[in-house]
Each structure stands twice: as C-alpha cells, then as structure tokens.
Design an enzyme around this catalytic site. Structure first.
Site, mmCIF file in Angstrom:
data_model
loop_
_atom_site.group_PDB
_atom_site.id
_atom_site.type_symbol
_atom_site.label_atom_id
_atom_site.label_comp_id
_atom_site.label_asym_id
_atom_site.label_seq_id
_atom_site.Cartn_x
_atom_site.Cartn_y
_atom_site.Cartn_z
ATOM 1 N N ARG A 265 0.860 -1.183 0.000
ATOM 2 C CA ARG A 265 0.000 0.000 0.000
ATOM 3 C C ARG A 265 0.896 1.233 0.000
ATOM 4 O O ARG A 265 1.437 1.619 1.029
ATOM 5 C CB ARG A 265 -0.887 -0.031 1.257
ATOM 6 C CG ARG A 265 -1.980 1.009 1.298
ATOM 7 C CD ARG A 265 -2.504 1.151 2.712
ATOM 8 N NE ARG A 265 -1.567 1.878 3.542
ATOM 9 C CZ ARG A 265 -1.371 1.668 4.836
ATOM 10 N NH1 ARG A 265 -2.012 0.697 5.455
ATOM 11 N NH2 ARG A 265 -0.513 2.408 5.527
ATOM 12 N N HIS A 269 -3.163 4.584 4.948
ATOM 13 C CA HIS A 269 -4.328 3.705 5.064
ATOM 14 C C HIS A 269 -5.560 4.375 4.465
ATOM 15 O O HIS A 269 -6.296 3.780 3.677
ATOM 16 C CB HIS A 269 -4.558 3.370 6.541
ATOM 17 C CG HIS A 269 -5.785 2.558 6.792
ATOM 18 N ND1 HIS A 269 -5.930 1.262 6.341
ATOM 19 C CD2 HIS A 269 -6.945 2.865 7.444
ATOM 20 C CE1 HIS A 269 -7.117 0.798 6.708
ATOM 21 N NE2 HIS A 269 -7.752 1.750 7.372
ATOM 22 N N TYR A 278 4.470 5.238 11.363
ATOM 23 C CA TYR A 278 4.754 3.821 11.606
ATOM 24 C C TYR A 278 5.574 3.144 10.507
ATOM 25 O O TYR A 278 5.850 1.946 10.597
ATOM 26 C CB TYR A 278 3.450 3.039 11.835
ATOM 27 C CG TYR A 278 2.412 3.188 10.740
ATOM 28 C CD1 TYR A 278 2.467 2.419 9.580
ATOM 29 C CD2 TYR A 278 1.359 4.091 10.879
ATOM 30 C CE1 TYR A 278 1.512 2.542 8.594
ATOM 31 C CE2 TYR A 278 0.396 4.230 9.892
ATOM 32 C CZ TYR A 278 0.474 3.451 8.756
ATOM 33 O OH TYR A 278 -0.475 3.581 7.773
#
Length: 368
Positions: A265, A269, A278
């Site tokens: 990805r 998100h 992160y």
C-alpha cells in the site's frame, strides 16, 4: 490412506516456495514458472489499459477527498495488479466480494465511478445494484465478506450454475475469525470460491510481522484442506496467470482456492491516516521501485506488445475518464432527509414515526 498418498495430498495443497512471478521488479522477463502459462498479448494489452485508468482514477479520488467531495478514500495505489487481475480472471456472471479498498476493481468491472464512490461520499447505500452487477457492497468490517462469498458460491452451485465467487481480503483480515470460518466452510462444502489475499504488509499501522509468524499467509489454507498459492502481487502477468488457474480450479468442482498476493500500500491507510508515524520513507521507496504499473509497461515494451502510441492512448483515455469522474462528483444532488427513516424497519416503529413527523414540522417551519 498410505503415507505416499498422504504426502501427495499434502503436496497438492502447498503453495510455491517463493511467490510466482513472470517479471522482475524492473520489468524484465524472468524464467516462467512451469506450472503456469502467461496470458495472451491481447489480454495483457487490455490489462495495461485498465492499469493506467485505475491508477488515474485512484489519484483523482484521492484529490476529491481534499476538495471535500469524499468523506474518506482508502487508496489502492500500488495494488492495481491484484485488483485488475482479479476482475479479468472472472466472467461477467461471476460474483465479486470486495473490501473498502477495492474501488479500482469495481471501476475495472465497469461500474459507474460515481456509483462506486457513493459509499465513500457518505451515502447510506453502496451506490450500485449488487444483483445487476454481481458485485457485493464494499465491505468495511474485516473478513465478513468472506463468509458471504462462501454462501453465494454454495448457492450458485446448488442452483446448477457454473458461476463462481471471488472474495478480496487484506492481510489484516486473515487474523479475523470470519476468515478461518470461511475457509473451513468452503473446504467442507467444496464451494466454488477464490480467496484473494492482498497482503499489502500492513493492517492500518500493524506490520505483517506482528500479525503472524507463518512463512506466508498462503499457508493459512493448508490446515483447512484448501489449495493455496502465493504470487508477486506487483506482477500483473503473474497475478493474471495464477488467478486464471485458480478460477479454473474452483469452476471445475475441485473446491476453493486461496491466493496470497505480495504487494504494498504505497499511500496511507486512508486520507485520515499519517503513515509516516509507523513506516520509514526508505521502505516506501523500495516498493515504489517495484511499481506494478511501471513494471507492466516495461515488460510489455520489452516484448514488443505495446509502443509509444499505445501508452499515449491509454493515458489520454485515463485523463478523459478522470474528467468524467470530476464532473460526476461535482454535480450537486438534492438530498431527501426522509431517507433517514425509509429502510430502518419494514414497519416503522412509533418512535420513528414521531421523529419523522418532528423533522417534517421543522422543515415546514423553515419554509415559512
């Protein structure tokens, strides 16, 4: 069962030791895996066109969130090969069970992009007709659509149809109980369903290493007796080859099939997420060098399947499509506030009737 027969049964379920691929990260052809056949040049040209269009749609939808036209948008930039291969491997009468991140697949399926984005715009319904399109509503709860796919696949089988179901799921969804129940039920029923796990390495902010210690998510199917495979999810050629084989497997009555696609990805998100909290920029750059769109273009150019004219035509068509999306999403629609009460209960409760009457009186007072 003899030891030899047991060994053969187990081996028939196991995925390849390394993900299947036809093209390296830089787009050069690699030695083809013996068990799989490359798709035709004609199909690959069509896949390339859809990849370009899908990427442009994704960037346009992302821009619409910044303009306030969408409430949220989960980008699938980097996962186009998985979604478009999934759609191309299916027939029109097959069923697709998507997640919230699979808008590109729905557009590739031929659904009006404005309808695809209705749910993400904040509508109370999915925007399109699932029965007419044979595409279930995009599923936000993790893994619940896998159970639905098994049920639909079994229903199709009982009706005597040779249609199948394909359920898309992310790596995070494989940690949910519904996923395991779906695998077990599908195996017991020998339901004609393909499970496509798009392993994009993160369940929002949780990396794969903190989700499982299995050597690959493809091995999750073995304990349930489900034939499994793992594939380079950024290699459209490999994705289409493996998924075509998986679809043929389930359509011929051999039971369910689990495919794990190793992908990434590239964006956050959703537009509400800060992925820099992160994951490191170096990690993203590494995966961007294996971009599925660029990889496919290089692969096809190298084999003489496409040239400059084909690339330009695909990009021009994608720009025209993006303009249609903008026009459709910028069109003002008149909302009916009474829709709040229309589909709550078959027979409205006294409380709903009271609330509806209160709203009516307030709107009438505003008109006066």
């Amino acid at each position: 069962m003899s030891v030899k027969a047991l060994r053969q049964a187990v081996d028939s379920l196991l995925p390849s030791l390394v993900p299947v691929r036809f093209a390296a990260e830089n787009g050069t052809a690699v030695k083809s895996p013996g068990a799989y056949t490359a798709p035709s040049d004609e199909l690959l040209r069509e896949a390339y066109r859809r990849m370009i269009l899908g990427r442009r749609f994704d960037t346009q939808a992302t821009a619409l969130t910044k303009q306030g036209r969408l409430a949220v948008y989960p980008s699938s930039r980097g996962q186009e090969a998985c979604q478009i291969a999934g759609v191309l491997a299916l027939r029109e009468d097959d069923w697709l069970f998507p997640t919230y991140r699979d808008s590109v697949a729905l557009v590739s399926r031929g659904i009006d992009p404005v309808e695809v984005l209705t749910l993400l715009q904040g509508g109370w319904h999915c925007g399109y007709d699932p029965a007419a399109t044979r595409v279930a509503p995009q599923c936000t709860p993790l893994a619940t659509q896998t159970i639905h796919a098994v049920g639909m696949a079994e229903a199709l089988r009982r009706k005597g149809e040779d249609s199948i179901a394909m359920a898309f799921i992310g790596d995070g969804g494989t940690s949910e109980g519904d996923f395991h129940e779906a695998l077990n039920s599908a195996a017991v029923l020998r339901a004609p369903v393909v499970f496509l796990v798009q392993n994009n390495q993160y369940a929002i902010s949780v990396p794969l290493a903190k989700q499982t210690v299995a050597p690959a998510l493809a091995y999750k199917g073995i304990g349930y007796g489900v034939r499994s495979e793992q594939v380079d999810g950024n290699d459209l050629v490999a994705m289409l080859s493996v998924l075509t084989a998986a679809v043929e497997h389930v359509r011929s009555g051999q039971g369910p099939f689990l495919v794990e696609a190793h992908t990434y990805r590239m964006d956050a998100h959703t537009n509400a997420d800060d992925a820099t909290r992160y994951r490191q920029a170096a990690e993203v750059e590494k995966w961007e060098s294996a971009d599925p769109v660029a990889r496919l273009e290089t692969y096809l150019r190298g084999r003489g399947v496409i040239g400059d004219e084909d690339v330009e035509a695909a990009r021009t068509a994608a720009e025209a499509f993006a303009a249609q999306v903008r026009a459709g999403m910028n069109a003002e629609t008149e909302a009916d506030p009474f829709e709040l009460f229309d589909h709550v209960f078959a027979e409205p409760t006294p409380q709903l009737r009271e609330q509806r009457a209160l709203l009516a009186s307030e709107l009438h007072a505003q008109e006066d």
